[in-house]
Write a protein that holds these residues in place. Structure first.
Motif, PDB file in Angstrom:
ATOM      1  N   LYS A   1      -2.392   0.964   2.241  1.00  0.00           N
ATOM      2  CA  LYS A   1      -0.953   0.726   2.156  1.00  0.00           C
ATOM      3  C   LYS A   1      -0.606  -0.091   0.914  1.00  0.00           C
ATOM      4  O   LYS A   1      -1.425  -0.845   0.386  1.00  0.00           O
ATOM      5  N   ARG A   2       0.626   0.034   0.475  1.00  0.00           N
ATOM      6  CA  ARG A   2       1.112  -0.766  -0.640  1.00  0.00           C
ATOM      7  C   ARG A   2       1.121  -2.242  -0.264  1.00  0.00           C
ATOM      8  O   ARG A   2       1.337  -2.586   0.898  1.00  0.00           O
ATOM      9  N   SER A   3       0.922  -3.091  -1.262  1.00  0.00           N
ATOM     10  CA  SER A   3       0.947  -4.529  -1.020  1.00  0.00           C
ATOM     11  C   SER A   3       2.337  -5.006  -0.658  1.00  0.00           C
ATOM     12  O   SER A   3       2.497  -6.038   0.003  1.00  0.00           O
TER      13      SER A   3
ATOM     14  N   TYR B   1       1.648  -2.948  -9.816  1.00  0.00           N
ATOM     15  CA  TYR B   1       1.613  -1.638  -9.166  1.00  0.00           C
ATOM     16  C   TYR B   1       0.264  -0.957  -9.368  1.00  0.00           C
ATOM     17  O   TYR B   1      -0.258  -0.304  -8.466  1.00  0.00           O
TER      18      TYR B   1
ATOM     19  N   SER C   1      11.929   3.008   1.167  1.00  0.00           N
ATOM     20  CA  SER C   1      10.998   2.061   1.769  1.00  0.00           C
ATOM     21  C   SER C   1      11.681   0.810   2.295  1.00  0.00           C
ATOM     22  O   SER C   1      12.778   0.448   1.871  1.00  0.00           O
TER      23      SER C   1
ATOM     24  N   LEU D   1       2.299   7.155  -7.311  1.00  0.00           N
ATOM     25  CA  LEU D   1       2.363   5.931  -8.104  1.00  0.00           C
ATOM     26  C   LEU D   1       3.608   5.998  -8.977  1.00  0.00           C
ATOM     27  O   LEU D   1       3.736   6.875  -9.826  1.00  0.00           O
TER      28      LEU D   1
ATOM     29  N   GLU E   1       2.628   9.482   0.213  1.00  0.00           N
ATOM     30  CA  GLU E   1       2.967   8.179  -0.350  1.00  0.00           C
ATOM     31  C   GLU E   1       1.729   7.425  -0.825  1.00  0.00           C
ATOM     32  O   GLU E   1       1.800   6.637  -1.760  1.00  0.00           O
ATOM     33  N   LYS E   2       0.578   7.671  -0.216  1.00  0.00           N
ATOM     34  CA  LYS E   2      -0.654   7.023  -0.660  1.00  0.00           C
ATOM     35  C   LYS E   2      -1.023   7.479  -2.063  1.00  0.00           C
ATOM     36  O   LYS E   2      -1.525   6.699  -2.877  1.00  0.00           O
TER      37      LYS E   2
ATOM     38  N   ALA F   1       5.420  -1.490   2.051  1.00  0.00           N
ATOM     39  CA  ALA F   1       4.327  -0.723   2.648  1.00  0.00           C
ATOM     40  C   ALA F   1       4.827   0.412   3.536  1.00  0.00           C
ATOM     41  O   ALA F   1       4.141   1.421   3.695  1.00  0.00           O
TER      42      ALA F   1
ATOM     43  N   ARG G   1      -5.298   0.664  -2.642  1.00  0.00           N
ATOM     44  CA  ARG G   1      -5.054   1.585  -1.528  1.00  0.00           C
ATOM     45  C   ARG G   1      -5.741   2.925  -1.720  1.00  0.00           C
ATOM     46  O   ARG G   1      -5.828   3.710  -0.778  1.00  0.00           O
TER      47      ARG G   1
ATOM     48  N   SER H   1      -2.272  -2.558  -7.036  1.00  0.00           N
ATOM     49  CA  SER H   1      -1.999  -2.164  -5.655  1.00  0.00           C
ATOM     50  C   SER H   1      -2.424  -0.712  -5.410  1.00  0.00           C
ATOM     51  O   SER H   1      -3.010  -0.385  -4.372  1.00  0.00           O
ATOM     52  N   PHE H   2      -2.166   0.166  -6.391  1.00  0.00           N
ATOM     53  CA  PHE H   2      -2.561   1.565  -6.259  1.00  0.00           C
ATOM     54  C   PHE H   2      -4.079   1.700  -6.192  1.00  0.00           C
ATOM     55  O   PHE H   2      -4.617   2.465  -5.390  1.00  0.00           O
TER      56      PHE H   2
END
Length: 347
Positions: free
Chosen positions: A66-68, A338, A107, A313, A309-310, A71, A345, A341-342
């Motif tokens: 998940k995004r930081s 970003y 989101s 980017l 979504e995973k 999410a 995940r 974070s990418f």
């Protein structure tokens, strides 16, 4: 970590420490990467971003894949059709007039994937868009529902994050975050602009950072995005939002799209001489020229939003010839955070 425990963490670390003047979801939107820990020497952007992600993980918990931040979300698809005036302001192919395919993600704020959509901490909501013109020159746009940003620099955002982690229920008054808010009067004002909508499709989203449109002759126009729902904005009271189901926004958008398209006007607020382009805490006056760049028409939800979504980017500096970054330091800070974070995940 259980959902109840996560929610307790959010509430004790934020609502008590902020004393009602702001919310964690608003404070932690992914629009800046803090610098090194308070009192430490400056470090490079990559280290700064690592510290940002680590601090968010400390506050929200670790949620692999998940995004930081932001999410929880939903991915949709559609098209963008530029206006004639857009082509006169930018030579980018996305503004040439031909319909451009888009992938977008709505989101909730925070890094808590189970956060109820109507919770105050789920504000501000985000809208990120990836434009994919035929010539391959992608353009990413990342917006949120705040009217302007709480802080102007990565260092200030760092201080806000650190203050939150130090402002638990046993912290001495005034808590570090209360001191931060007092020293940064734009922060509580910005956070107060976050509201809960009846639908992701009934909220206005703003580009708090300035970018630059460049036309065929090289003329440059600094601007900020404003993405306005064609159906009009519809915001809920705190009581009405609380009464909604925990996933009402994520469930409502696919259902709405199944009934018909959801459209937004993509506007550019054009700066005048003297308007600050490197300070996201300063909103430009409302009498500034608003140019209609075109219409964003969303037509369907993707079949597997979680997988989509995973892989997605959105990078604020992923821009075509004809659109450029401004001197706002938060743009690069966001890009660095970003990317990290990418990478996390994707593991």
């Amino acid at each position: 970590m259980t959902h109840a425990r996560i929610q307790t963490q959010v509430q004790t670390k934020v609502r008590r420490s902020l004393s009602g003047c702001a919310l964690l979801g608003a404070a932690l939107l992914a629009a800046a990467a803090p610098a090194s820990a308070q009192g430490a020497p400056p470090q490079d952007a990559a280290s700064t971003a690592e510290q940002t992600i680590a601090t968010m993980t400390k506050i929200f918990g670790d949620h692999p894949g998940k995004r930081s931040n932001h999410a929880k979300g939903v991915v949709v698809e559609g098209r963008f059709t530029a206006s004639k005036e857009a082509a006169s302001l930018s030579k980018a192919s996305v503004f040439s007039g031909a319909a451009v395919p888009v992938t977008a993600r709505f989101s909730d704020s925070t890094g808590v994937p189970q956060i109820p959509d109507g919770a105050p901490d789920a504000n501000p909501h985000g809208l990120a868009i990836k434009f994919k013109p035929a010539d391959g020159s992608e353009m990413d746009v990342v917006t949120n529902s705040l009217k302007f940003f709480p802080v102007a620099t990565g260092e200030e955002f760092r201080d806000l994050l650190v203050a939150i982690t130090r402002s638990g229920p046993d912290a001495q008054k005034p808590t570090p975050v209360e001191q931060f808010m007092a020293a940064h009067p734009a922060a509580p004002k910005a956070l107060a602009t976050a509201k809960t909508p009846s639908s992701f499709g009934r909220q206005t989203y703003n580009g708090v950072n300035a970018f630059v449109l460049v036309d065929a002759a090289g003329k440059r126009n600094p601007f900020r995005y404003r993405i306005v729902p064609v159906a009009g904005e519809e915001l809920l009271s705190a009581e009405d939002a609380k009464a909604k189901g925990p996933n009402y926004l994520l469930e409502e958008m696919p259902a709405r799209l199944a009934q018909g398209p959801v459209a937004f006007r993509v506007l550019a607020q054009i700066a005048q001489a003297g308007d600050a382009t490197k300070d996201s805490t300063i909103p430009w006056p409302e009498d500034r020229r608003l140019v209609d760049l075109g219409t964003l028409t969303l037509t369907q939800a993707v079949p597997d939003s979680e997988s989509a979504e995973k892989a997605l980017l959105f990078m604020p500096n992923n821009l075509p010839d004809g659109v450029e970054v401004s001197d706002d330091p938060l743009i690069d800070a966001r890009v660095q955070a970003y990317a990290i974070s990418f990478g996390r995940r994707s593991q």
